[in-house]
Design a protein around this motif. Sequence first.
Motif, mmCIF file in Angstrom:
data_model
loop_
_atom_site.group_PDB
_atom_site.id
_atom_site.type_symbol
_atom_site.label_atom_id
_atom_site.label_comp_id
_atom_site.label_asym_id
_atom_site.label_seq_id
_atom_site.Cartn_x
_atom_site.Cartn_y
_atom_site.Cartn_z
ATOM 1 N N ILE A 6 0.845 -1.190 0.000
ATOM 2 C CA ILE A 6 0.000 0.000 0.000
ATOM 3 C C ILE A 6 0.877 1.236 0.000
ATOM 4 C CG2 ILE A 6 -1.765 1.282 1.279
ATOM 5 C CD1 ILE A 6 -2.786 -1.321 0.267
ATOM 6 N N GLN A 18 -1.610 1.539 -15.324
ATOM 7 C CA GLN A 18 -2.966 1.852 -15.725
ATOM 8 C C GLN A 18 -3.011 2.406 -17.134
ATOM 9 O OE1 GLN A 18 -5.817 1.501 -13.848
ATOM 10 N NE2 GLN A 18 -4.556 0.428 -12.374
ATOM 11 N N HIS A 39 -8.687 7.553 -11.364
ATOM 12 C CA HIS A 39 -9.375 6.974 -10.199
ATOM 13 C C HIS A 39 -10.632 6.230 -10.642
ATOM 14 C CE1 HIS A 39 -11.610 6.543 -6.491
ATOM 15 N NE2 HIS A 39 -12.569 7.319 -6.969
ATOM 16 N N VAL A 40 -11.404 6.866 -11.519
ATOM 17 C CA VAL A 40 -12.641 6.228 -11.990
ATOM 18 C C VAL A 40 -12.308 4.942 -12.744
ATOM 19 C CG1 VAL A 40 -14.611 6.502 -13.568
ATOM 20 C CG2 VAL A 40 -13.944 8.391 -12.059
ATOM 21 N N ALA A 41 -11.165 4.956 -13.434
ATOM 22 C CA ALA A 41 -10.773 3.770 -14.208
ATOM 23 C C ALA A 41 -10.213 2.660 -13.327
ATOM 24 C CB ALA A 41 -9.738 4.169 -15.264
ATOM 25 N N GLY A 42 -9.995 2.950 -12.050
ATOM 26 C CA GLY A 42 -9.557 1.880 -11.157
ATOM 27 C C GLY A 42 -8.223 2.100 -10.481
ATOM 28 N N ASN A 43 -7.552 3.207 -10.793
ATOM 29 C CA ASN A 43 -6.257 3.442 -10.136
ATOM 30 C C ASN A 43 -6.458 3.643 -8.636
ATOM 31 O OD1 ASN A 43 -4.003 5.075 -9.029
ATOM 32 N ND2 ASN A 43 -3.229 4.897 -11.124
ATOM 33 N N PRO A 44 -5.738 2.903 -7.809
ATOM 34 C CA PRO A 44 -5.982 2.984 -6.356
ATOM 35 C C PRO A 44 -5.320 4.178 -5.666
ATOM 36 C CG PRO A 44 -4.277 1.378 -6.802
ATOM 37 C CD PRO A 44 -4.730 1.879 -8.140
ATOM 38 N N PHE A 47 -6.815 9.127 -6.300
ATOM 39 C CA PHE A 47 -7.779 9.916 -5.518
ATOM 40 C C PHE A 47 -7.105 10.453 -4.254
ATOM 41 C CE2 PHE A 47 -11.258 10.886 -2.689
ATOM 42 C CZ PHE A 47 -12.120 11.551 -3.539
ATOM 43 N N PHE A 84 -15.191 10.004 -3.522
ATOM 44 C CA PHE A 84 -14.495 8.796 -3.969
ATOM 45 C C PHE A 84 -15.471 7.873 -4.699
ATOM 46 C CE2 PHE A 84 -12.941 4.522 -3.661
ATOM 47 C CZ PHE A 84 -11.558 4.574 -3.572
ATOM 48 N N ARG A 85 -16.642 7.661 -4.078
ATOM 49 C CA ARG A 85 -17.594 6.679 -4.614
ATOM 50 C C ARG A 85 -18.393 7.222 -5.792
ATOM 51 N NH1 ARG A 85 -19.753 4.524 1.290
ATOM 52 N NH2 ARG A 85 -17.803 3.532 1.909
ATOM 53 N N ARG A 86 -18.549 8.550 -5.835
ATOM 54 C CA ARG A 86 -19.389 9.133 -6.893
ATOM 55 C C ARG A 86 -18.565 9.786 -7.983
ATOM 56 N NH1 ARG A 86 -22.442 13.155 -3.328
ATOM 57 N NH2 ARG A 86 -22.483 14.235 -5.319
ATOM 58 N N ASP A 88 -17.466 8.911 -10.718
ATOM 59 C CA ASP A 88 -17.860 8.708 -12.116
ATOM 60 C C ASP A 88 -19.038 9.591 -12.516
ATOM 61 O OD1 ASP A 88 -19.512 7.267 -10.408
ATOM 62 O OD2 ASP A 88 -19.984 5.768 -11.930
ATOM 63 N N ILE B 82 -8.978 7.071 3.041
ATOM 64 C CA ILE B 82 -8.935 6.946 1.577
ATOM 65 C C ILE B 82 -8.243 5.649 1.166
ATOM 66 C CG2 ILE B 82 -8.149 8.012 -0.574
ATOM 67 C CD1 ILE B 82 -10.372 9.547 0.859
ATOM 68 N N SER B 86 -9.823 2.614 -1.000
ATOM 69 C CA SER B 86 -9.180 2.062 -2.195
ATOM 70 C C SER B 86 -9.067 0.549 -2.108
ATOM 71 C CB SER B 86 -7.775 2.659 -2.374
ATOM 72 O OG SER B 86 -7.862 3.988 -2.773
ATOM 73 N N ARG B 89 -12.402 -1.087 -2.551
ATOM 74 C CA ARG B 89 -12.850 -1.126 -3.939
ATOM 75 C C ARG B 89 -12.105 -2.194 -4.723
ATOM 76 N NH1 ARG B 89 -12.261 3.354 -8.684
ATOM 77 N NH2 ARG B 89 -10.184 3.535 -7.808
ATOM 78 N N VAL B 95 -8.486 -4.872 -9.398
ATOM 79 C CA VAL B 95 -8.964 -3.492 -9.393
ATOM 80 C C VAL B 95 -10.201 -3.374 -10.267
ATOM 81 C CG1 VAL B 95 -8.369 -1.149 -10.109
ATOM 82 C CG2 VAL B 95 -6.666 -2.593 -8.995
ATOM 83 N N HIS B 96 -11.198 -2.657 -9.761
ATOM 84 C CA HIS B 96 -12.401 -2.436 -10.547
ATOM 85 C C HIS B 96 -12.609 -0.952 -10.742
ATOM 86 C CE1 HIS B 96 -13.341 -6.600 -9.987
ATOM 87 N NE2 HIS B 96 -13.242 -6.472 -8.691
ATOM 88 N N SER B 97 -13.096 -0.587 -11.901
ATOM 89 C CA SER B 97 -13.435 0.812 -12.107
ATOM 90 C C SER B 97 -14.788 1.082 -11.470
ATOM 91 C CB SER B 97 -13.489 1.135 -13.596
ATOM 92 O OG SER B 97 -14.677 0.636 -14.152
ATOM 93 N N LEU B 98 -15.042 2.336 -11.179
ATOM 94 C CA LEU B 98 -16.332 2.706 -10.600
ATOM 95 C C LEU B 98 -17.467 2.363 -11.546
ATOM 96 C CD1 LEU B 98 -15.455 6.141 -9.021
ATOM 97 C CD2 LEU B 98 -15.977 4.039 -7.823
ATOM 98 N N ARG B 102 -20.659 0.113 -10.701
ATOM 99 C CA ARG B 102 -22.009 0.663 -10.796
ATOM 100 C C ARG B 102 -22.881 -0.155 -11.751
ATOM 101 N NH1 ARG B 102 -23.389 5.542 -8.774
ATOM 102 N NH2 ARG B 102 -21.239 6.156 -8.559
#
Lengths: 232, 253
Positions: A6, A18, A39-44, A47, A84-86, A88, B82, B86, B89, B95-98, B102
Amino acid sequence: MTSSEIARIGAAGPVDRQEGHAGPVSYDQMDDHELLRLHVAGNPDTFGFLVKRHRDRMWAVAIRTLGEPEEAADALQEAFISAFRRADSFRGDAKVTTWLHRIVVNACLDRIRRRQVRAADPLPEDEDRAAELAGPSEDDPAEVRERRLDVLNALKQINSDQRSALVLVDMEGYSIEEAAAILGCAPGTVKSRCARGRARLLPLLRHWQTTRGGSEKSGVPEKAAAEVVGTE
Amino acid sequence: MTDPGLPTSEHLEHLDTDTIADLIENLLPAQEAHRAREHVKACPDCQLTYDALVQLSEDLAEEGREDIPMPADIAEHLDQVIVSESVLRASTVGVHSLVQIREEPHRHLPKILTAAAAVVVVAGIGVGVVIATKDQAADSAAGIGPSVLPSGVPSLTARDVGPDAQQWLESTNGPLLNGSATEQVCARNFASGRPNPQVRLVQPARVDGKRALLIGLQGGSPRDIQIFAVTGCDDPGGVANPFYDTTVTLRNR
């Protein structure tokens, strides 16, 4: 996943896992939109980097609106988790900071509403903690910290409706109409809260205003200073 | 120029600050606004108040442009939240995209729930972040069952407080600090009045139906943890009021 896997948030790590970047790109070099898109695409990691980049700005909004560090911290936590969750749902035509700012403001206002429902009791003062709010002493000159504290303490002394309106309109630069939409009230109500809030703040910030402006013009007559601080 | 129909300022009461503030915001009825404006022109004191209110708006705007550094402990806590999000998620399988999450919530929900149960953010203030997953081979090898970590606000009886807290703490490699910043502060304040103020556990829970906070403090030996169930930590500035306590001895320390 172990602790060693991490990355600490804010570490400007390269993005090489990514979405087919040609080579390692430091997060420092990315704009907010790119960080959020990743972030939306999945990068941890991105964000967290975005949060680190803007947290002092968002902290300023939260602490000015709520006045209490624990409340502000909780509001920011809620806001950032929500963002974070919204993420997209973010429309790319706005600035990321505008979007984040709005989420933080709404989280703060939610907490004020909940607090008003729970109890009318004022929150207890914590002088030691209040001094800490002005930020690390090595970062800013003493007069900047003192002024910041004066404003925070004065804002805490006016009622939360007036404070929210003043923070949005005077300090954060929202128009009366935008503030009305955020606060869920009529524009005239926002103007009234701002006017009354300024009238309450004026005697509380007399010293601050005088030393800041240093001019006779910015002085406040004794009659204003002597007025009793009340509510709307 | 003063309206000739109005008395001069010496013969008038000063305007109160609210009225002048309303005048600036154009909130007064036309006639009252006219009179107030004329009074301000003629009255140095009220002119001073008027100018000061205008200046106050400008000063607040200038102050509003300044950031305020977030206190280090709050920044640390936020970082951990945060990171936890991560990991939640990503779950344990990738790893999954949002958008994926959804669009396919049913497919991902079990993984997310599994991850939620597996993720623990272990942090002391100013200490790094440790993430534990359900893969706790070391614990199994030590004869201790698989990790069982609290998710959300677990409901339990007072009798279960000790065994459950023991199980949670044995599933982590360090302190288990959950709950809001308000609860964290409340727990630290509670601990500061104790002989050994080292906080090992903060966990919101329902104990016998009552909303409570479980606070674990280091006991007399590294393996002993005093567990307190307290109320009063929900609100900022709240003071912990213990209504149950017990001591557990960890088997893997």
